[in-house]
Design a protein around this motif. Structure first.
Motif, PDB file in Angstrom:
ATOM      1  N   ALA A  25       0.820  -1.211   0.000  1.00 40.47           N
ATOM      2  CA  ALA A  25       0.000   0.000   0.000  1.00 40.47           C
ATOM      3  C   ALA A  25       0.858   1.266   0.000  1.00 40.47           C
ATOM      4  CB  ALA A  25      -0.925  -0.009   1.217  1.00 40.47           C
ATOM      5  N   GLN A  26       2.093   1.180   0.515  1.00 46.92           N
ATOM      6  CA  GLN A  26       2.965   2.352   0.604  1.00 46.92           C
ATOM      7  C   GLN A  26       3.863   2.538  -0.623  1.00 46.92           C
ATOM      8  OE1 GLN A  26       2.611   4.577   3.039  1.00 46.92           O
ATOM      9  NE2 GLN A  26       0.977   3.269   3.805  1.00 46.92           N
ATOM     10  N   LEU A  27       3.985   1.536  -1.465  1.00 50.06           N
ATOM     11  CA  LEU A  27       4.903   1.615  -2.605  1.00 50.06           C
ATOM     12  C   LEU A  27       4.616   2.757  -3.583  1.00 50.06           C
ATOM     13  CD1 LEU A  27       5.854  -2.004  -3.606  1.00 50.06           C
ATOM     14  CD2 LEU A  27       7.291  -0.225  -2.656  1.00 50.06           C
ATOM     15  N   PRO A  28       3.368   3.161  -3.805  1.00 50.37           N
ATOM     16  CA  PRO A  28       3.166   4.297  -4.704  1.00 50.37           C
ATOM     17  C   PRO A  28       3.860   5.577  -4.231  1.00 50.37           C
ATOM     18  CG  PRO A  28       1.119   3.125  -4.427  1.00 50.37           C
ATOM     19  CD  PRO A  28       2.095   2.537  -3.440  1.00 50.37           C
ATOM     20  N   ARG A  29       4.247   5.643  -2.977  1.00 48.77           N
ATOM     21  CA  ARG A  29       4.935   6.814  -2.434  1.00 48.77           C
ATOM     22  C   ARG A  29       6.449   6.715  -2.585  1.00 48.77           C
ATOM     23  NH1 ARG A  29       1.708   7.645   3.227  1.00 48.77           N
ATOM     24  NH2 ARG A  29      -0.267   8.228   2.287  1.00 48.77           N
ATOM     25  N   CYS A  30       6.939   5.643  -3.183  1.00 51.09           N
ATOM     26  CA  CYS A  30       8.370   5.407  -3.320  1.00 51.09           C
ATOM     27  C   CYS A  30       8.758   5.344  -4.791  1.00 51.09           C
ATOM     28  CB  CYS A  30       8.760   4.086  -2.663  1.00 51.09           C
ATOM     29  SG  CYS A  30       8.302   3.978  -0.934  1.00 51.09           S
ATOM     30  N   ARG A  31      10.013   5.653  -5.069  1.00 49.82           N
ATOM     31  CA  ARG A  31      10.497   5.580  -6.440  1.00 49.82           C
ATOM     32  C   ARG A  31      11.946   5.149  -6.431  1.00 49.82           C
ATOM     33  NH1 ARG A  31      10.009   8.402 -11.650  1.00 49.82           N
ATOM     34  NH2 ARG A  31      11.148   6.922 -12.909  1.00 49.82           N
ATOM     35  N   ARG A  32      12.280   4.252  -7.300  1.00 50.79           N
ATOM     36  CA  ARG A  32      13.646   3.764  -7.449  1.00 50.79           C
ATOM     37  C   ARG A  32      14.208   4.343  -8.733  1.00 50.79           C
ATOM     38  NH1 ARG A  32      14.698  -2.485  -8.642  1.00 50.79           N
ATOM     39  NH2 ARG A  32      16.899  -2.409  -9.044  1.00 50.79           N
ATOM     40  N   PHE A  33      15.385   4.941  -8.664  1.00 52.33           N
ATOM     41  CA  PHE A  33      16.047   5.517  -9.833  1.00 52.33           C
ATOM     42  C   PHE A  33      17.288   4.691 -10.142  1.00 52.33           C
ATOM     43  CE2 PHE A  33      13.714   8.961  -7.847  1.00 52.33           C
ATOM     44  CZ  PHE A  33      13.048   9.505  -8.925  1.00 52.33           C
ATOM     45  N   PRO A  34      17.200   3.746 -11.076  1.00 56.84           N
ATOM     46  CA  PRO A  34      18.353   2.903 -11.395  1.00 56.84           C
ATOM     47  C   PRO A  34      19.499   3.723 -11.975  1.00 56.84           C
ATOM     48  CG  PRO A  34      16.320   1.994 -12.313  1.00 56.84           C
ATOM     49  CD  PRO A  34      16.013   3.377 -11.843  1.00 56.84           C
ATOM     50  N   PRO A  35      20.738   3.379 -11.639  1.00 54.40           N
ATOM     51  CA  PRO A  35      21.887   4.171 -12.065  1.00 54.40           C
ATOM     52  C   PRO A  35      22.117   4.178 -13.568  1.00 54.40           C
ATOM     53  CG  PRO A  35      22.597   2.166 -10.990  1.00 54.40           C
ATOM     54  CD  PRO A  35      21.113   2.254 -10.799  1.00 54.40           C
ATOM     55  N   HIS A  36      21.789   3.089 -14.247  1.00 53.25           N
ATOM     56  CA  HIS A  36      22.080   3.012 -15.673  1.00 53.25           C
ATOM     57  C   HIS A  36      21.108   3.831 -16.519  1.00 53.25           C
ATOM     58  CE1 HIS A  36      19.140  -0.104 -14.885  1.00 53.25           C
ATOM     59  NE2 HIS A  36      18.786  -0.029 -16.146  1.00 53.25           N
ATOM     60  N   LEU A  37      19.978   4.254 -15.959  1.00 57.63           N
ATOM     61  CA  LEU A  37      19.020   5.052 -16.723  1.00 57.63           C
ATOM     62  C   LEU A  37      19.316   6.546 -16.653  1.00 57.63           C
ATOM     63  CD1 LEU A  37      15.643   3.266 -15.928  1.00 57.63           C
ATOM     64  CD2 LEU A  37      17.099   3.025 -17.938  1.00 57.63           C
ATOM     65  N   MET A  38      19.993   6.980 -15.610  1.00 60.51           N
ATOM     66  CA  MET A  38      20.220   8.413 -15.423  1.00 60.51           C
ATOM     67  C   MET A  38      21.691   8.753 -15.255  1.00 60.51           C
ATOM     68  SD  MET A  38      17.082   9.418 -13.054  1.00 60.51           S
ATOM     69  CE  MET A  38      15.435   8.992 -13.529  1.00 60.51           C
ATOM     70  N   ASP A  39      22.565   7.791 -15.481  1.00 56.66           N
ATOM     71  CA  ASP A  39      23.998   7.993 -15.353  1.00 56.66           C
ATOM     72  C   ASP A  39      24.353   8.548 -13.968  1.00 56.66           C
ATOM     73  OD1 ASP A  39      26.605   7.816 -16.175  1.00 56.66           O
ATOM     74  OD2 ASP A  39      26.625   9.798 -17.097  1.00 56.66           O
ATOM     75  N   THR A  40      23.810   7.900 -12.937  1.00 62.83           N
ATOM     76  CA  THR A  40      24.053   8.315 -11.552  1.00 62.83           C
ATOM     77  C   THR A  40      24.449   7.099 -10.732  1.00 62.83           C
ATOM     78  OG1 THR A  40      21.786   7.898 -10.846  1.00 62.83           O
ATOM     79  CG2 THR A  40      22.269  10.096 -11.744  1.00 62.83           C
TER      80      THR A  40
END
Length: 105
Positions: free
Chosen positions: A44-59
Motif C-alpha cells: 500500500a505504501q509503494l506508490p509513495r516510493c520511487r527507485r532511480f536505477p543508475p544506468h538510466l540516469m547515469d548516476t
C-alpha cells in the motif's frame, strides 16, 4: 507497485525465476535486484516510493520515499546527554559489581 528489472533488449523481468541459468551465470543480473514478496501493508505504501536505477540516469542510483513526521522530537542539550550517559555507565557498573559479587559467593 512491483519493482521491475529492465532487460538489456527491452522489457522487464518481474522476478529472479524468470531468468534462465545462462543469464544468471553471466552475473549481469543479481538476485538482490529483485524484491522479496511484499505484505499488503508495504504494498500500500509503494506508490509513495520511487527507485532511480543508475544506468538510466547515469548516476549512482537512488531510492526516494515520502516520510510523514508524526511527532516533534525534542533536542537534548549536551549537558542532558552527558548526564544520561553518566547514569547509564553508573547503572552498568553497579550491575557488573553485583554480578561479580554473586560469582564470588
Amino acid at each position: 507497485t512491483e519493482w521491475l528489472v529492465p532487460k538489456a533488449e527491452g522489457g522487464y523481468f518481474s522476478s529472479w525465476d524468470e531468468l534462465d541459468s545462462a543469464m544468471k551465470a553471466k552475473n549481469t543480473y543479481r538476485s538482490t535486484m529483485f524484491h522479496e514478496p511484499l505484505s499488503d501493508e508495504v504494498r500500500a505504501q509503494l506508490p509513495r516510493c520511487r527507485r532511480f536505477p543508475p544506468h538510466l540516469m547515469d548516476t549512482g542510483g537512488f531510492f526516494v520515499a515520502v516520510f510523514v513526521k508524526h511527532a516533534h522530537i525534542t533536542r537534548l542539550s549536551r549537558r542532558e546527554i552527558y548526564y544520561q550517559n553518566q547514569k547509564a555507565r553508573a547503572a552498568a557498573a553497579a550491575e557488573a559489581a553485583k554480578e561479580a559479587e554473586g560469582a564470588t559467593d
